[in-house]
Design a protein around this motif. Structure first.
Motif, PDB file in Angstrom:
ATOM      1  N   UNK A  79       0.817  -1.219   0.000  1.00 51.35           N
ATOM      2  CA  UNK A  79       0.000   0.000   0.000  1.00 51.35           C
ATOM      3  C   UNK A  79       0.851   1.270   0.000  1.00 51.35           C
ATOM      4  N   UNK A  80       2.174   1.117   0.147  1.00 49.93           N
ATOM      5  CA  UNK A  80       3.095   2.261   0.202  1.00 49.93           C
ATOM      6  C   UNK A  80       3.696   2.491  -1.181  1.00 49.93           C
ATOM      7  N   UNK A  81       3.974   3.770  -1.490  1.00 48.34           N
ATOM      8  CA  UNK A  81       4.661   4.126  -2.729  1.00 48.34           C
ATOM      9  C   UNK A  81       5.981   4.793  -2.365  1.00 48.34           C
ATOM     10  N   UNK A  82       7.096   4.172  -2.761  1.00 46.50           N
ATOM     11  CA  UNK A  82       8.413   4.785  -2.581  1.00 46.50           C
ATOM     12  C   UNK A  82       8.687   5.671  -3.781  1.00 46.50           C
ATOM     13  N   UNK A  83       9.201   6.872  -3.527  1.00 50.89           N
ATOM     14  CA  UNK A  83       9.610   7.725  -4.640  1.00 50.89           C
ATOM     15  C   UNK A  83      11.062   8.140  -4.428  1.00 50.89           C
ATOM     16  N   UNK A  84      11.827   8.113  -5.530  1.00 50.25           N
ATOM     17  CA  UNK A  84      13.242   8.475  -5.466  1.00 50.25           C
ATOM     18  C   UNK A  84      13.662   9.043  -6.805  1.00 50.25           C
ATOM     19  N   UNK A  85      14.936   9.375  -6.902  1.00 49.83           N
ATOM     20  CA  UNK A  85      15.474  10.011  -8.111  1.00 49.83           C
ATOM     21  C   UNK A  85      14.673  11.257  -8.490  1.00 49.83           C
ATOM     22  N   UNK A  86      14.100  11.896  -7.473  1.00 45.54           N
ATOM     23  CA  UNK A  86      13.306  13.095  -7.710  1.00 45.54           C
ATOM     24  C   UNK A  86      14.169  14.292  -8.045  1.00 45.54           C
ATOM     25  N   UNK A  87      13.705  15.069  -8.993  1.00 49.77           N
ATOM     26  CA  UNK A  87      14.367  16.312  -9.378  1.00 49.77           C
ATOM     27  C   UNK A  87      13.326  17.424  -9.344  1.00 49.77           C
ATOM     28  N   UNK A  88      13.663  18.484  -8.632  1.00 50.20           N
ATOM     29  CA  UNK A  88      12.719  19.554  -8.348  1.00 50.20           C
ATOM     30  C   UNK A  88      13.302  20.875  -8.850  1.00 50.20           C
ATOM     31  N   UNK A  89      12.489  21.704  -9.491  1.00 47.48           N
ATOM     32  CA  UNK A  89      12.891  23.056  -9.872  1.00 47.48           C
ATOM     33  C   UNK A  89      11.857  24.023  -9.306  1.00 47.48           C
ATOM     34  N   UNK A  90      12.315  24.967  -8.478  1.00 43.32           N
ATOM     35  CA  UNK A  90      11.461  26.026  -7.946  1.00 43.32           C
ATOM     36  C   UNK A  90      11.816  27.291  -8.716  1.00 43.32           C
ATOM     37  N   UNK A  91      10.816  27.946  -9.325  1.00 43.85           N
ATOM     38  CA  UNK A  91      11.048  29.140 -10.136  1.00 43.85           C
ATOM     39  C   UNK A  91      10.445  30.367  -9.457  1.00 43.85           C
ATOM     40  N   UNK A  92      11.239  31.426  -9.360  1.00 43.02           N
ATOM     41  CA  UNK A  92      10.769  32.662  -8.737  1.00 43.02           C
ATOM     42  C   UNK A  92      10.134  33.567  -9.788  1.00 43.02           C
ATOM     43  N   UNK A  93       9.433  34.583  -9.336  1.00 38.46           N
ATOM     44  CA  UNK A  93       8.812  35.552 -10.239  1.00 38.46           C
ATOM     45  C   UNK A  93       9.878  36.277 -11.069  1.00 38.46           C
ATOM     46  N   UNK A  94      11.068  36.465 -10.494  1.00 35.14           N
ATOM     47  CA  UNK A  94      12.144  37.155 -11.222  1.00 35.14           C
ATOM     48  C   UNK A  94      12.827  36.251 -12.242  1.00 35.14           C
ATOM     49  N   UNK A  95      12.477  34.975 -12.266  1.00 34.87           N
ATOM     50  CA  UNK A  95      13.050  34.052 -13.242  1.00 34.87           C
ATOM     51  C   UNK A  95      14.189  33.208 -12.717  1.00 34.87           C
ATOM     52  N   UNK A  96      14.636  33.451 -11.496  1.00 37.18           N
ATOM     53  CA  UNK A  96      15.690  32.614 -10.932  1.00 37.18           C
ATOM     54  C   UNK A  96      15.118  31.248 -10.564  1.00 37.18           C
ATOM     55  N   UNK A  97      15.994  30.252 -10.570  1.00 34.05           N
ATOM     56  CA  UNK A  97      15.569  28.894 -10.273  1.00 34.05           C
ATOM     57  C   UNK A  97      16.415  28.301  -9.165  1.00 34.05           C
TER      58      UNK A  97
END
Length: 164
Positions: A79-97
Motif C-alpha cells: 500500500x506504500x509508494x516509494x519515490x526516489x530520483x526526484x528532481x525539483x525546480x522552484x522558479x521565482x517571479x524574477x526568473x531565478x531557479x
C-alpha cells in the motif's frame, strides 16, 4: 584601439568588484508551501519504469511567489509508494531557479485514496542567478489524493547561497 580595450576591461573589472563587494554568502531558513498536481505514468529513466510528473505553485518565505515542476521514480510496495530520483525546480517571479533532489514515501492515511509523505527529504543542488551555488536541504511534507493527483507540499529546511 588597444587603449580602448584596456579601458573597457578595467571598467568591467571595477564593476564586477563593486558588485561582488555588496554580495555575501548567507545561510537561512527556507520554506516553500504550495499546491501540487501529479500525473503518474511510464518513465524510461526509472528502474521501475514508472514515475510521476508534478506541477504546482505557492509561496516561499525567502523566494516570494513561486511555481515548481518535478519528476520522480515511483516503486509500489504494497500500500506504500516509494519515490526516489526526484528532481525539483522552484522558479521565482524574477526568473531565478532553485534545484533540488528528493526522495521519500507516500503512505495511506486510511481515508480513501489520501496519502501523506513519510520520511521525505530534499537536497538543494544549485540553481541560477544568486542561487547558482546554493546548497542545503530539509524535510518534505505533504498530501496527495492518489485518485486525482491533487495535493499539497511543504519544503522546510536550511539553505546557503550567494546573496546579491
Amino acid at each position: 584601439m588597444h587603449q580602448a580595450i584596456l579601458k573597457l576591461a578595467g571598467g568591467m573589472a571595477l564593476a564586477l568588484a563593486s558588485g561582488a563587494a555588496s554580495a555575501q554568502w548567507v545561510t537561512t531558513d527556507i520554506q516553500v508551501t504550495g499546491v501540487i498536481q501529479e500525473v503518474p505514468g511510464p518513465s524510461a529513466r526509472c528502474p521501475s519504469r514508472f514515475g510521476g510528473t508534478i506541477t504546482g505553485h505557492g509561496s516561499s518565505t525567502l523566494l516570494g511567489r513561486v511555481a515548481f515542476v518535478a519528476n520522480d521514480c515511483i516503486t509500489p510496495d504494497g500500500a506504500i509508494f516509494n519515490f526516489n530520483r526526484g528532481r525539483f525546480i522552484v522558479m521565482t517571479v524574477s526568473g531565478e531557479q532553485l534545484y533540488a533532489n528528493y526522495s521519500g514515501q507516500f503512505v495511506p492515511t486510511g481515508q480513501g485514496t489520501n496519502y501523506v509523505f513519510s520520511g521525505a527529504t530534499f537536497q538543494i543542488t544549485g540553481g541560477t542567478g544568486q542561487y547558482m551555488f546554493a546548497t542545503g536541504g530539509g524535510q518534505l511534507q505533504g498530501t496527495e489524493d492518489m485518485a486525482t493527483g491533487a495535493g499539497t507540499l511543504v519544503m522546510s529546511g536550511r539553505m546557503s547561497y550567494w546573496k546579491r
